[in-house]
Scaffold this motif. Structure first.
Motif, mmCIF file in Angstrom:
data_model
loop_
_atom_site.group_PDB
_atom_site.id
_atom_site.type_symbol
_atom_site.label_atom_id
_atom_site.label_comp_id
_atom_site.label_asym_id
_atom_site.label_seq_id
_atom_site.Cartn_x
_atom_site.Cartn_y
_atom_site.Cartn_z
ATOM 1 N N ILE A 43 98.486 65.891 47.953
ATOM 2 C CA ILE A 43 99.701 66.356 47.271
ATOM 3 C C ILE A 43 99.476 67.712 46.609
ATOM 4 C CG2 ILE A 43 101.247 65.861 45.329
ATOM 5 C CD1 ILE A 43 100.977 62.891 46.046
ATOM 6 N N THR A 44 98.328 67.843 45.929
ATOM 7 C CA THR A 44 98.016 69.123 45.295
ATOM 8 C C THR A 44 98.042 70.245 46.320
ATOM 9 O OG1 THR A 44 96.524 67.890 43.864
ATOM 10 C CG2 THR A 44 96.360 70.271 43.792
ATOM 11 N N GLY A 45 97.390 70.009 47.465
ATOM 12 C CA GLY A 45 97.385 71.012 48.513
ATOM 13 C C GLY A 45 98.784 71.299 49.022
ATOM 14 N N GLY A 46 99.575 70.247 49.191
ATOM 15 C CA GLY A 46 100.926 70.419 49.708
ATOM 16 C C GLY A 46 101.789 71.254 48.779
ATOM 17 N N VAL A 47 101.679 71.001 47.492
ATOM 18 C CA VAL A 47 102.460 71.783 46.536
ATOM 19 C C VAL A 47 102.017 73.245 46.585
ATOM 20 C CG1 VAL A 47 102.986 72.116 44.099
ATOM 21 C CG2 VAL A 47 102.939 69.822 45.039
ATOM 22 N N LYS A 48 100.716 73.459 46.680
ATOM 23 C CA LYS A 48 100.230 74.851 46.757
ATOM 24 C C LYS A 48 100.709 75.517 48.048
ATOM 25 C CE LYS A 48 96.239 74.684 43.783
ATOM 26 N NZ LYS A 48 95.307 75.638 43.214
ATOM 27 N N GLY A 121 95.404 77.392 48.147
ATOM 28 C CA GLY A 121 95.899 76.027 48.326
ATOM 29 C C GLY A 121 95.642 75.476 49.713
ATOM 30 N N HIS A 122 95.627 76.368 50.699
ATOM 31 C CA HIS A 122 95.481 75.856 52.061
ATOM 32 C C HIS A 122 94.070 75.382 52.371
ATOM 33 C CE1 HIS A 122 95.255 80.300 52.074
ATOM 34 N NE2 HIS A 122 94.129 80.039 52.674
ATOM 35 N N MET A 123 93.147 75.498 51.417
ATOM 36 C CA MET A 123 91.818 74.918 51.654
ATOM 37 C C MET A 123 91.941 73.428 51.957
ATOM 38 S SD MET A 123 89.927 77.473 51.588
ATOM 39 C CE MET A 123 88.467 76.536 52.030
ATOM 40 N N VAL A 124 92.940 72.779 51.339
ATOM 41 C CA VAL A 124 93.116 71.352 51.600
ATOM 42 C C VAL A 124 93.487 71.105 53.061
ATOM 43 C CG1 VAL A 124 94.320 69.276 50.913
ATOM 44 C CG2 VAL A 124 93.801 71.014 49.227
ATOM 45 N N VAL A 125 94.255 72.041 53.625
ATOM 46 C CA VAL A 125 94.585 71.898 55.038
ATOM 47 C C VAL A 125 93.306 71.921 55.859
ATOM 48 C CG1 VAL A 125 95.935 72.821 56.941
ATOM 49 C CG2 VAL A 125 96.755 73.074 54.602
ATOM 50 N N PHE A 126 92.382 72.793 55.493
ATOM 51 C CA PHE A 126 91.121 72.843 56.236
ATOM 52 C C PHE A 126 90.303 71.566 56.012
ATOM 53 C CE2 PHE A 126 91.775 77.556 55.612
ATOM 54 C CZ PHE A 126 92.442 77.669 56.810
ATOM 55 N N LEU A 127 90.394 71.031 54.805
ATOM 56 C CA LEU A 127 89.738 69.750 54.558
ATOM 57 C C LEU A 127 90.185 68.721 55.594
ATOM 58 C CD1 LEU A 127 88.247 67.661 52.729
ATOM 59 C CD2 LEU A 127 90.292 67.530 51.345
ATOM 60 N N LEU A 168 95.557 62.088 53.531
ATOM 61 C CA LEU A 168 95.538 63.530 53.264
ATOM 62 C C LEU A 168 96.766 64.191 53.870
ATOM 63 C CD1 LEU A 168 91.772 64.383 53.864
ATOM 64 C CD2 LEU A 168 93.010 64.629 51.711
ATOM 65 N N ILE A 169 97.048 63.875 55.130
ATOM 66 C CA ILE A 169 98.214 64.488 55.778
ATOM 67 C C ILE A 169 99.493 64.017 55.098
ATOM 68 C CG2 ILE A 169 99.534 64.632 57.923
ATOM 69 C CD1 ILE A 169 96.979 64.584 59.478
ATOM 70 N N GLY A 170 99.578 62.712 54.827
ATOM 71 C CA GLY A 170 100.759 62.190 54.144
ATOM 72 C C GLY A 170 100.979 62.864 52.800
ATOM 73 N N GLY A 171 99.904 63.011 52.030
ATOM 74 C CA GLY A 171 100.002 63.671 50.734
ATOM 75 C C GLY A 171 100.447 65.124 50.882
ATOM 76 N N LEU A 172 99.838 65.811 51.851
ATOM 77 C CA LEU A 172 100.219 67.209 52.117
ATOM 78 C C LEU A 172 101.717 67.320 52.374
ATOM 79 C CD1 LEU A 172 97.637 68.826 54.597
ATOM 80 C CD2 LEU A 172 98.418 69.763 52.422
ATOM 81 N N ILE A 173 102.225 66.436 53.237
ATOM 82 C CA ILE A 173 103.649 66.513 53.585
ATOM 83 C C ILE A 173 104.511 66.193 52.367
ATOM 84 C CG2 ILE A 173 105.455 65.444 54.982
ATOM 85 C CD1 ILE A 173 103.338 65.080 57.186
ATOM 86 N N ILE A 174 104.141 65.148 51.616
ATOM 87 C CA ILE A 174 104.945 64.815 50.437
ATOM 88 C C ILE A 174 104.901 65.957 49.421
ATOM 89 C CG2 ILE A 174 105.095 63.277 48.426
ATOM 90 C CD1 ILE A 174 104.273 60.975 50.234
ATOM 91 N N GLY A 175 103.720 66.494 49.186
ATOM 92 C CA GLY A 175 103.601 67.597 48.232
ATOM 93 C C GLY A 175 104.405 68.801 48.694
ATOM 94 N N PHE A 176 104.341 69.069 50.002
ATOM 95 C CA PHE A 176 105.065 70.198 50.562
ATOM 96 C C PHE A 176 106.567 69.976 50.443
ATOM 97 C CE2 PHE A 176 106.823 72.783 53.976
ATOM 98 C CZ PHE A 176 106.134 73.965 53.807
ATOM 99 N N ALA A 177 107.015 68.751 50.768
ATOM 100 C CA ALA A 177 108.445 68.439 50.713
ATOM 101 C C ALA A 177 108.961 68.496 49.272
ATOM 102 C CB ALA A 177 108.707 67.059 51.304
ATOM 103 N N LEU E 8 109.452 58.776 49.739
ATOM 104 C CA LEU E 8 108.581 59.194 50.840
ATOM 105 C C LEU E 8 107.303 58.354 50.885
ATOM 106 C CD1 LEU E 8 108.906 63.080 50.644
ATOM 107 C CD2 LEU E 8 110.043 61.499 52.210
ATOM 108 N N PHE E 9 106.873 57.873 49.714
ATOM 109 C CA PHE E 9 105.664 57.044 49.694
ATOM 110 C C PHE E 9 105.906 55.717 50.425
ATOM 111 C CE2 PHE E 9 104.893 60.073 46.402
ATOM 112 C CZ PHE E 9 103.519 60.233 46.352
#
Ligand SMILES: Nc1ncnc2c1ncn2[C@@H]1O[C@H](COP(=O)(O)O)[C@@H](O)[C@H]1O
Ligand SMILES: Nc1ncnc2c1ncn2[C@@H]1O[C@H](COP(=O)(O)O)[C@@H](O)[C@H]1O
Ligand SMILES: Nc1ncnc2c1ncn2[C@@H]1O[C@H](COP(=O)(O)O)[C@@H](O)[C@H]1O
Ligand code: NA
Ligand code: NA
Ligand code: NA
Lengths: 315, 95, 95, 95, 315, 315
Positions: A43-48, A121-127, A168-177, E8-9
């Protein structure tokens, strides 16, 4: 240099484990916390991400992935020829060391926060991205030249719907959304409590790792050496690459840490399915019993020192 | 009160739960019971701390043939690479 | 498919888990399986709410002699002061 | 080392735990052991995710008559509407 | 319209469940979170109650309860004559749909917070009150004209000391006793973390619901239709009643959501004891597999739109 | 007088337990929360210690310990001669009442926060220190004049690496090492949530204690009387000692509460190993079923009233 108290919790757990304390953190809580950490990081990554532009990331992303595939390809021959390990074990270990550890990453993030440094923030994407190619390379190495009974279907589902990548992907998408605008009510849980719950999780990890650390004499000198030298080598790659790509100092530390860290959640699960003939005690022992403690106590500060040096020299 | 039923007890690694259950149903069992466990055997200590390190115990009640068929299948599939214990004993089913 | 194996089932207090397992290994068992339990017996109700109040069930498969030896040792050590149940039954080991 | 003891194993729905235990004690058992379980049978899959969807396994050691009496009672009370499995097998009690 | 990321969760959980991911949220955590949500809702309501006067609530309260008893009485004949369901199953389903879902209510509360709207604190009191009559009506329907073996004693204890009602009432009393003056130190847990922990809980509910959603084709068209049409019908009752009673827009949304929601904690437990011959798969399948997802994704925004329309027209 | 809503959660739990509600708090959550409370208390104390000087504490510390050893020595003959209890049971009960209860201490801390009073940070150090001598005295009493089969090695490891002492000391060290400067990111979890999670824990304790409270008629009048009179007597010692040593009013309340409280985590575990022939139902019943509820509902306010009286007269 920044001092990060969360690592002391890991130490406390290790001591409790070695001293056979009756301290136990229930499995249920361990599992819930690992779900939490994966979601929170995502989520943190997604928001960033929602605040940045994605297009200029494609080329550097490819470079980062390429080096990520290189690492298991370097590990494999080293393990097989110098360590004398079996093909399956070499391949499985290569996958573990090519893949990444979310908790090591989290400790590095906490380290940066303590040092007051920001990161991309996109470091999480690389993670997320770095978890996958190493596993695929590892499986290919194990199966190369064998009667092709690889269960690719099962294995890929195991990887993508395995809880690490999935959350991780789910969190990214939720954070991004949600973006910075709607994330507010989730902040107390996913942001403010992150450090504290990471500390709690490290306590549990210490308890689990203690058993692996105690088995340590059975691993043999070669494996222990590998579990320390390989991360440093990978981190050097990461420091130069991050610097070359023009990442911030914080971003470079995270990249170095990603390369240096070894998986002990996603990789073991995937390898057990895809390469069942590899001995899981070996790879979990090395990654959780040696590399993980090395990284959080020595590695992260060392990689930071290396990156800092390069940045102050190289401008 | 059917005669000649047997209880098959399987102890193995937690990650195999779904796969083993699929095979057990495929072979014609009409029920199974699973409990979480930990233990130690030829494959080392399994502390039950996380899923990778936990055992399950699966119990199946059925005919001798069913139990033998399940044993044969699981032995063939998992014995080489996974922790596995297979036990059979006679039981009376009272319902 | 070894003949004449027995299943020893021990039900006792959770705090004894580590100690009992040490003794079981000492006596030569080559494996064991533990599950968490709760129950009631001569020593009162054990609700399983916290470690002090929980039971464990330890299962050991082995020869008649091993099972008897473990029973004798545990009975001697723990019967007086702790909740304890010891059961033996024959099983076929299929792997 | 009493002769002729039997182990009764009951698998049923978790919500029945307290009720079944009351009946088991009423019928004169001098102990029982409970473990949490999940499973599948005629009444569908019980995944063990929450109490409504979980099974328990109750074990009672006692005389043949006791075990039969418990089986009869539970069968009469719960067989029609709840998931239920009743097994009896002989055991040696070593303490 | 307000976008509420917590749903979304739930989606994430459903996807994980359908894809047979190894993501698992331990039962222990699921149960602890449900205790938390019930307490938090109760405490929040209690604190709000401490700030309001109770006397003028009696008449509207009676009206709300009356309509609450009506809903299962409407469901029952529909299920029995149109759906061809057995008496026990019709009665059990009627009780489920007459009763309420705390998590659906919580999603509506989160929705209001996101939209910046307030609501009457005593809505939580109705949440508690509405759980009960529907269960009693359901049991009476199942037992009417049968050899009277109803275990009323056990059943009523099951209802009042069942954890849902018990924790809601307990929370109400504690919140009321503490009031805004003494609740301060409990706020970080029970107020600030509410949204985040609700999100976590929804993730778990998604995993549980996935299995019910997958069984969906076995339910038959009638039941699926019922599980969607009935909530909307009940919500319409709620919208008009809320408006007629002069509730705020937020209060009306909550009332509509209460009527529309179907229980999957209190009702299944009570019905399993009181009407054991009803098939629990049917009622949990409909309420958790169909109505719950429908309500949180479509229902709550729809009921809000209906209420908003009526208020802007009628108001 | 300060009203502290957290104790209502204990009451709620007791009622649920007595009414055989299906409310259950999973063991896993109970254990995780007890780890949390011990760590949080330790860390809080450690941070406070980092701000104070230790040297002047040695003499008062010794006095506090001495009285701490006295309490089991008083309990033992009372239990054996007046109560007619067996040697082992008397010794075990003496150890329980000489030792301390972390949750009772936490309730007193919450009480002080509610009353707006401060206290000396090093009280937590005494919390740790007081756990130990009482256990040792208890074991010596049980073993005096017996064939010396005391498993001192195992017992001392049980005490020092038993989770209570271990986590308190671990938390103290971490809090001390981090100090006020680095503790910031851990505050949301370990400080802000403390009251809320204590409330949650008390709910669970109520459920556990309910069973002991229900058994209450079997304890006999003597034991119940002892479980109420002894704490008050110990608290009087504490009030005078605290006042004599010049502690703040808050510090004196905590000292009185420490003396008055009876252990139900550390002592049962240690006594079960060291004095297995003692009946654990007796000591847990008295300490958890009688003394604990007495202390949190009546004791803490009473001790505060006593201390306040002395301070206003003597001060
Ligand atoms: N002799 C035994 N008695 C009881 N359980 C055993 C025994 N051997 C193995 N097990 C159980 O079976 C699992 C797998 O066994 P293994 O394949 O021998 O490692 C172990 O982790 C134990 O839980
Ligand atoms: N007759 C019995 N049937 C099944 N389990 C028993 C029986 N008696 C004792 N147990 C189990 O063994 C534990 C210790 O027994 P006891 O020493 O009789 O208190 C109990 O808590 C039960 O879990
Ligand atoms: N053949 C079987 N073997 C093992 N366990 C069974 C069997 N049949 C039923 N069970 C267990 O008993 C529970 C209730 O059975 P049923 O009444 O058939 O649904 C199931 O959920 C299983 O845990
Ligand atoms: Na790596
Ligand atoms: Na409803
Ligand atoms: Na004391």
């Amino acid at each position: 240099m920044a001092f990060e108290p969360v690592v002391l919790f890991f130490l406390l757990g290790v001591i409790a484990g070695l001293a056979k304390s009756d301290l136990k953190i229930p499995t249920a809580v361990y599992e819930a916390l690992s779900v939490y950490l994966l979601l929170a990081i995502g989520i943190t990554g997604g928001v960033k991400l929602a605040e940045s532009t994605l297009l200029p990331l494609i080329l550097p992303g490819l470079a980062i992935l390429l080096v990520g595939c290189l690492i298991p390809l370097i590990c494999y021959p080293v393990l097989q020829y110098f360590g004398g390990l079996k093909r399956a074990d070499s391949a499985s270990l290569a996958a573990h060391y090519g893949s990444v550890s979310v908790v090591t990453f989290s400790v590095a993030v906490a380290f940066l926060a303590q040092a007051g440094l920001d990161y991309e923030g996109h470091m999480v994407v690389f993670l997320v991205l770095l978890e996958i190619p190493a596993l695929v390379v590892g499986i290919l190495l194990a199966r190369a030249g064998m009667a092709g009974k690889t269960r690719w279907g099962k294995t890929l589902r195991e990887v993508f719907f395995g809880k690490s990548i999935f959350l991780l992907i789910g969190g990214l998408i939720i954070g991004f959304a949600a973006g910075p605008d709607h994330i507010g009510p989730l902040e107390p849980l996913f942001f403010d409590l992150f450090k504290g719950l990471l500390a709690f999780f490290l306590l549990e990890m210490g308890l689990v790792a203690a058993a692996k650390i105690a088995d340590f004499r059975y691993y043999g000198k070669f494996l222990i050496g590998f579990a320390i030298v390989m991360p440093v080598f990978s981190a050097v790659l990461g420091v130069f690459l991050g610097w070359g790509l023009g990442l911030s100092l914080g971003g470079t530390l995270l990249l170095a840490t990603l390369y240096a860290s070894a998986s002990y959640i996603a990789a073991p699960a995937a390898m057990r399915i895809a390469v069942p003939e590899a001995n899981p005690a070996l790879s979990i022992g090395a990654s959780l019993g040696v590399t993980f403690p090395f990284n959080i106590f020595v590695g992260v500060p060392l990689y930071f020192w290396m990156a800092d040096l390069l940045y102050s020299m190289g401008g | 009160m059917e005669p000649d039923k047997y209880l098959l007890t399987i102890v193995s690694e937690s990650i195999l739960e779904d796969r083993m259950i699929d095979e057990i149903r495929e072979l014609g069992a009409n029920g199974y019971t699973v409990t979480d466990a930990r233990g130690w055997g030829k494959h080392g200590k399994r502390r039950g701390k996380w899923q990778q390190d936990s055992n399950i115990q699966i119990q199946v009640v059925g005919s001798r043939e069913l139990c033998e068929a399940i044993c044969a299948r699981l032995k063939d599939q998992y014995q080489a690479d996974f922790g596995l214990l297979l036990l059979i004993s006679p039981v009376e089913v009272k319902n």
